[in-house]
Design an enzyme around this catalytic site. Structure first.
Site, PDB file in Angstrom:
ATOM      1  CD  GLU B  48      -1.339  -2.231   2.249  1.00 44.39           C
ATOM      2  OE1 GLU B  48      -0.179  -2.653   2.050  1.00 44.39           O
ATOM      3  OE2 GLU B  48      -2.083  -2.695   3.131  1.00 44.39           O
ATOM      4  CB  CYS B  76      -0.629  -3.325   9.043  1.00 46.62           C
ATOM      5  SG  CYS B  76       0.486  -2.079   8.371  1.00 46.62           S
ATOM      6  CB  CYS B  79      -1.086   0.088   5.208  1.00 48.16           C
ATOM      7  SG  CYS B  79       0.583  -0.479   4.780  1.00 48.16           S
TER       8      CYS B  79
END
Lengths: 143, 143
Positions: B48, B76, B79
């Protein structure tokens, strides 16, 4: 933190919110960085992210378990996550970020017991100097 | 999502957890990326993040308000924060990340009403294909 504050002044000169970060391992500075979001027109280029990338490059590893990150402003959500990703040992930040800080101000995301890594957190070192820089920056911007 | 899955396969080949991401603007792909954390030995190099950096470079702006990010795995913490920083309009992810996902699994951090940007979230497109890749990867790793 003085070195991080020097970095923050570089962002100031470039028209970026003044935030500086350094990473220390065994009492030696291994990375220095400052916020370059506006300068580089890149949403990712916060001081902490650039410092982590530099430290990984230097150590040839994404593991920063034995490193401390000094930053002049409380990290945002992205940077708090980056500290977890890099397994930084200690975070030392100068002043709170009431609007975007995800270490304490909005939420204590690093200490919620839901992550696979624990970071020691220290705050307040260099608080006045950092707040002064930020206030001057936003005052100038409004004028 | 097919293009993101193709990217994920590149991570797989490099020994990185297979995650791919693409960014779309006006129905055109403007950035493609895959997880390169191990390959680059860099804690920041999630799919990302790399995709957002590429999109910012392409658009010469950190504002991705009109863009959609497709990713094969739930983002996560880092990101999720990067999506906020770049003001992405829409996040489409294939499958949940029970251990590290901060969009829904651990915490719905993007929808907590505490951020200055709101992201539309869609999930489940390409779920089976992404789960298959991840399972195969971790099975191989254990052997």
């Amino acid at each position: 933190m003085n070195e991080a504050l020097k970095e923050a002044k570089k962002s100031y000169k470039n028209g970026d919110v003044p935030v500086g970060a350094i990473i220390v391992k065994n009492n030696k500075i291994i990375a220095k960085a400052h916020n370059e979001k506006e300068k580089k027109r890149n949403a990712i280029k916060h001081a902490e992210i650039i410092a982590i990338e530099k430290a990984c490059k230097k150590l040839k590893s994404w593991h920063l378990e034995e490193c401390e990150l000094y930053v002049t402003l409380e990290p945002c959500l992205m940077c708090a996550g980056a500290l977890l990703q890099s397994r930084i040992k200690t975070l030392i930040y100068a002043t709170e970020n009431e609007k975007f800080g995800y270490v304490k101000s909005i939420e204590s995301i690093l200490n919620n017991g839901k992550n696979n890594h624990k970071i020691k957190i220290i705050s307040g070192i260099g608080r006045e100097e950092s707040q002064y820089l930020l206030k001057e920056f936003f005052k100038e911007k409004r004028n």
